[in-house]
Structures are given as structure tokens and as C-alpha cells.
Design a protein around this motif. Structure first.
Motif, mmCIF file in Angstrom:
data_model
loop_
_atom_site.group_PDB
_atom_site.id
_atom_site.type_symbol
_atom_site.label_atom_id
_atom_site.label_comp_id
_atom_site.label_asym_id
_atom_site.label_seq_id
_atom_site.Cartn_x
_atom_site.Cartn_y
_atom_site.Cartn_z
ATOM 1 N N GLY A 1 0.951 -1.322 0.221
ATOM 2 C CA GLY A 1 0.016 0.377 -0.289
ATOM 3 C C GLY A 1 1.276 0.940 0.197
ATOM 4 N N SER A 2 2.400 1.161 0.099
ATOM 5 C CA SER A 2 3.410 1.901 0.385
ATOM 6 C C SER A 2 3.795 2.953 -1.497
ATOM 7 N N SER A 3 3.742 3.434 -1.534
ATOM 8 C CA SER A 3 4.680 3.653 -2.975
ATOM 9 C C SER A 3 5.663 3.840 -2.881
ATOM 10 N N ILE A 4 6.550 3.833 -1.613
ATOM 11 C CA ILE A 4 8.443 2.563 -1.593
ATOM 12 C C ILE A 4 8.195 1.945 -2.394
ATOM 13 N N ALA A 5 9.592 1.791 -3.847
ATOM 14 C CA ALA A 5 9.604 0.530 -3.828
ATOM 15 C C ALA A 5 10.543 -0.139 -3.556
ATOM 16 N N VAL A 6 11.014 -1.357 -4.150
ATOM 17 C CA VAL A 6 12.323 -2.101 -2.944
ATOM 18 C C VAL A 6 13.194 -3.010 -4.461
ATOM 19 N N GLY A 7 14.544 -2.465 -4.220
ATOM 20 C CA GLY A 7 15.255 -3.118 -4.697
ATOM 21 C C GLY A 7 16.094 -4.779 -4.038
ATOM 22 N N VAL A 8 17.052 -4.658 -5.035
ATOM 23 C CA VAL A 8 18.289 -6.126 -4.765
ATOM 24 C C VAL A 8 19.395 -5.146 -4.933
ATOM 25 N N GLN A 9 20.854 -5.694 -4.150
ATOM 26 C CA GLN A 9 21.770 -4.878 -3.772
ATOM 27 C C GLN A 9 22.613 -5.426 -5.080
ATOM 28 N N ASN A 10 21.952 -6.514 -5.849
ATOM 29 C CA ASN A 10 23.088 -7.199 -6.713
ATOM 30 C C ASN A 10 22.413 -8.378 -7.523
ATOM 31 N N VAL A 11 23.225 -8.401 -8.702
ATOM 32 C CA VAL A 11 22.420 -10.011 -9.730
ATOM 33 C C VAL A 11 23.328 -10.636 -10.169
ATOM 34 N N ALA A 12 22.524 -11.747 -10.674
ATOM 35 C CA ALA A 12 23.299 -12.542 -12.043
ATOM 36 C C ALA A 12 23.927 -11.671 -12.351
ATOM 37 N N GLN A 13 25.289 -12.535 -13.403
ATOM 38 C CA GLN A 13 25.509 -12.263 -14.788
ATOM 39 C C GLN A 13 24.499 -13.358 -16.037
ATOM 40 N N TRP A 14 24.290 -14.574 -15.327
ATOM 41 C CA TRP A 14 23.314 -15.307 -15.544
ATOM 42 C C TRP A 14 21.890 -15.208 -15.535
ATOM 43 N N GLU B 1 31.951 -1.947 -3.316
ATOM 44 C CA GLU B 1 32.152 -3.119 -2.533
ATOM 45 C C GLU B 1 32.214 -3.879 -3.460
ATOM 46 N N ARG B 2 31.432 -4.553 -4.349
ATOM 47 C CA ARG B 2 31.527 -5.654 -5.266
ATOM 48 C C ARG B 2 33.032 -5.498 -6.091
ATOM 49 N N ARG B 3 32.913 -4.205 -6.683
ATOM 50 C CA ARG B 3 34.098 -4.141 -7.495
ATOM 51 C C ARG B 3 35.474 -4.022 -6.874
ATOM 52 N N GLN B 4 35.493 -3.343 -5.317
ATOM 53 C CA GLN B 4 36.647 -3.993 -5.094
ATOM 54 C C GLN B 4 36.480 -5.478 -4.577
ATOM 55 N N LEU B 5 35.906 -6.221 -3.692
ATOM 56 C CA LEU B 5 35.694 -7.157 -3.185
ATOM 57 C C LEU B 5 35.694 -8.377 -3.374
ATOM 58 N N PHE B 6 34.495 -7.910 -4.595
ATOM 59 C CA PHE B 6 34.509 -8.998 -5.525
ATOM 60 C C PHE B 6 34.485 -9.261 -6.869
ATOM 61 N N ASP B 7 36.046 -8.626 -6.996
ATOM 62 C CA ASP B 7 36.146 -8.296 -8.715
ATOM 63 C C ASP B 7 35.823 -7.983 -9.322
ATOM 64 N N GLU B 8 34.489 -7.113 -9.740
ATOM 65 C CA GLU B 8 33.614 -6.709 -10.592
ATOM 66 C C GLU B 8 34.673 -6.040 -11.494
ATOM 67 N N THR B 9 34.399 -6.414 -13.185
ATOM 68 C CA THR B 9 35.346 -5.697 -13.790
ATOM 69 C C THR B 9 33.887 -5.124 -14.645
ATOM 70 N N ASP B 10 34.546 -3.974 -15.817
ATOM 71 C CA ASP B 10 32.966 -3.379 -16.245
ATOM 72 C C ASP B 10 32.235 -4.339 -17.072
ATOM 73 N N GLU B 11 33.090 -5.313 -17.794
ATOM 74 C CA GLU B 11 32.856 -6.627 -18.089
ATOM 75 C C GLU B 11 31.128 -7.177 -17.624
ATOM 76 N N LEU B 12 31.827 -7.109 -16.293
ATOM 77 C CA LEU B 12 30.835 -8.155 -15.470
ATOM 78 C C LEU B 12 29.611 -7.636 -15.154
ATOM 79 N N VAL B 13 29.665 -6.458 -14.710
ATOM 80 C CA VAL B 13 28.932 -4.994 -14.751
ATOM 81 C C VAL B 13 27.918 -5.015 -15.760
ATOM 82 N N ALA B 14 28.359 -4.942 -17.376
ATOM 83 C CA ALA B 14 28.040 -4.788 -18.118
ATOM 84 C C ALA B 14 26.833 -5.999 -18.568
ATOM 85 N N GLY B 15 26.997 -7.123 -17.955
ATOM 86 C CA GLY B 15 26.515 -8.563 -18.401
ATOM 87 C C GLY B 15 25.387 -7.946 -17.156
#
Ligand code: PGA
Length: 251
Positions: free
Chosen positions: A57-70, A98-112
Motif C-alpha cells: 500500500g506504500s509508494s516505496i519501491a524495493v530493489g536488490v543490491q546485486n544480481v548474477a550475470q547469468w 564494494e562489489r568491484r573491490q571485494l568481489f573483483d567485478e570488472t566493467d565487463e561483468l557489470v555490463a553483463g
């Protein structure tokens, strides 16, 4: 169209007890503001069901902090963008430092990941930002532009309406140091120029600032013409602070 957005990134913080206290307080505080601001809560995924229920009933939306590239498959521990959509999410954060630094996420992975997010009908909140070393060596803009190009190259102008950029200087995240409103504004302008160079409607896209946004600095940041709101970490875990920041978003 540029929208004013304030998003809460709880990171790996909280408990069921916190969910039950914080979400109703934020829900009621935001409802009382009754402004055009879009508010998003991104809790740890395991609490999405409870958070959604409390937000019904609220207008506030929800989201996730990360998803897989698959899309799906034998990727133990991962969550697909399509699953986040099934769970009622409208947003997915991607490329957080934090994902880029601690989980080695590259620009390519982010694009996926951006591609999976858009395929699933979610909106992507794409984080970019330089480290202190990169800022001090004068490379901040180059780094941010490289991250934008890496994540968004090839995106259609239509898809761009589903993309929100969040500029988060790494040295300002969780440190209490904020970029000055002037420095943040300068980078937001550079981000829009780069988006246009990539063939995207940079002047119509929302660009948020993140990094130690608090009630006492939010208004100055959000008053800048190219800052469309904020991505809030630590201060989003306190209802009072988060609501005060949402209030600053309208002035
Ligand atoms: P902070 O985090 O507000 O605690 O600095 C922001 C973020 O990392 O999204």
C-alpha cells in the motif's frame, strides 16, 4: 525523464527485528512527505518478502543490491535478475564499489549484469566512482567515464530510461567524508556529457550522488542542478536520518 530518487542501500546490515522496526517507520515518514520523490529500499535479499509485506500500500519501491550475470543455472548462492523481479523488485543495484573491490567485478561483468537486469524488466542503478588515489592523481573523471562506457556501451536510448547512474566516490563511502556539493556537481555534469557521447539521453537520465550522505549535507547536494537524489548507506539504517534525507530531496 529525470526523476528525483532517494535509495536506501542497507548493505549486509540488519536483522528481522530491524526490518520490523525500520520499514514501518520509513513507510509512515515517507507517506507524510507526500512529494514526488521516488523512494527505494534495497535490503539484504533474504528479507525482501518481509520488507514488501510491510510496504504494501506504500509508494516505496524495493530493489536488490546485486544480481548474477547469468539468467539461471548451477550458480550456487547467486540470485538472478528475473528472480528479483518475481520477488516484486523494481530496481537492482549494480557495480557498487564494494562489489568491484571485494568481489573483483570488472566493467565487463557489470555490463553483463546490466543486460540481465534490463531483460528482466527491472531498472538498473549503476554505480561508478573513483578511489582516493585516482582522485589525487587527477584521474577521477577518466575512471568514471571508463566505468560508464564499460557498463553502458551499446545500450539503446530506450533502455536508458531504465538506467539510473549513481556517482559514489569510493573515498566518501562509509568514511564520513563527502564530496563537496561543487565537486559532486562537476562530476555529475561530466557524467551527463559522457552519457551523451555514448549516444544516450544523458540530460534526461537521473544521476544520484552517494557517499556519506547525511541529513546535514543532503540539502546542499540535492540543490545542485545535476544531482537528482542520493544513494544512502549508513544513514538509511536510521529511520529519522533517512526520512530527513528524503525531505531534503524535495527542497
Ligand atoms: P554510505 O554508503 O552512505 O554509508 O557512505 C553509500 C553506499 O555505499 O551506497
Amino acid at each position: 525523464m529525470r526523476r528525483k530518487i532517494v535509495a536506501a542501500n542497507w548493505k549486509m546490515n540488519g536483522s528481522l527485528e530491524l526490518v520490523q522496526k525500520l520499514v514501518p517507520a520509513v513507510r509512515d515518514g515517507v507517506a507524510a512527505l507526500d512529494n514526488g520523490l521516488e523512494v527505494v529500499i534495497m535490503p539484504p535479499s533474504i528479507y525482501l518478502g518481509q520488507v514488501r509485506e510491510l510496504l504494501s500500500g506504500s509508494s516505496i519501491a524495493v530493489g536488490v543490491q546485486n544480481v548474477a550475470q547469468w539468467q539461471s543455472g548451477a550458480y550456487t548462492g547467486e540470485i538472478a535478475a528475473g528472480m528479483a523481479a518475481d520477488a516484486g523488485c523494481q530496481y537492482a543495484l549494480v557495480g557498487h564499489s564494494e562489489r568491484r573491490q571485494l568481489f573483483d567485478e570488472t566493467d565487463e561483468l557489470v555490463a553483463g549484469k546490466v543486460a540481465r537486469i534490463l531483460e528482466s524488466g527491472l531498472q538498473a542503478m549503476v554505480c561508478v566512482g573513483e578511489t582516493l588515489e585516482e582522485r589525487e592523481s587527477g584521474d577521477a573523471e577518466t575512471v568514471v567515464c571508463r566505468q560508464l562506457e564499460g557498463a553502458l556501451k551499446g545500450l539503446s536510448a530506450g533502455d536508458a530510461s531504465k538506467v539510473i547512474v549513481a556517482y559514489e566516490p569510493v573515498w566518501a563511502i562509509g568514511t564520513g567524508k563527502t564530496a563537496t556539493a561543487e565537486d559532486a556537481q562537476a562530476m555529475h555534469e561530466a557524467i551527463r556529457r559522457k552519457l551523451v557521447e555514448l549516444g544516450l539521453p544523458g540530460n534526461a537520465m537521473s544521476v544520484l550522488y552517494g557517499g556519506s550522505v547525511k541529513p546535514d549535507n543532503a540539502a546542499a547536494l540535492f540543490a545542485k542542478p545535476d544531482i537528482d537524489g542520493g544513494l544512502i548507506g549508513g544513514a538509511s539504517l536510521k529511520a529519522e536520518d533517512f526520512i530527513a534525507i528524503c525531505q531534503a530531496g524535495i527542497s
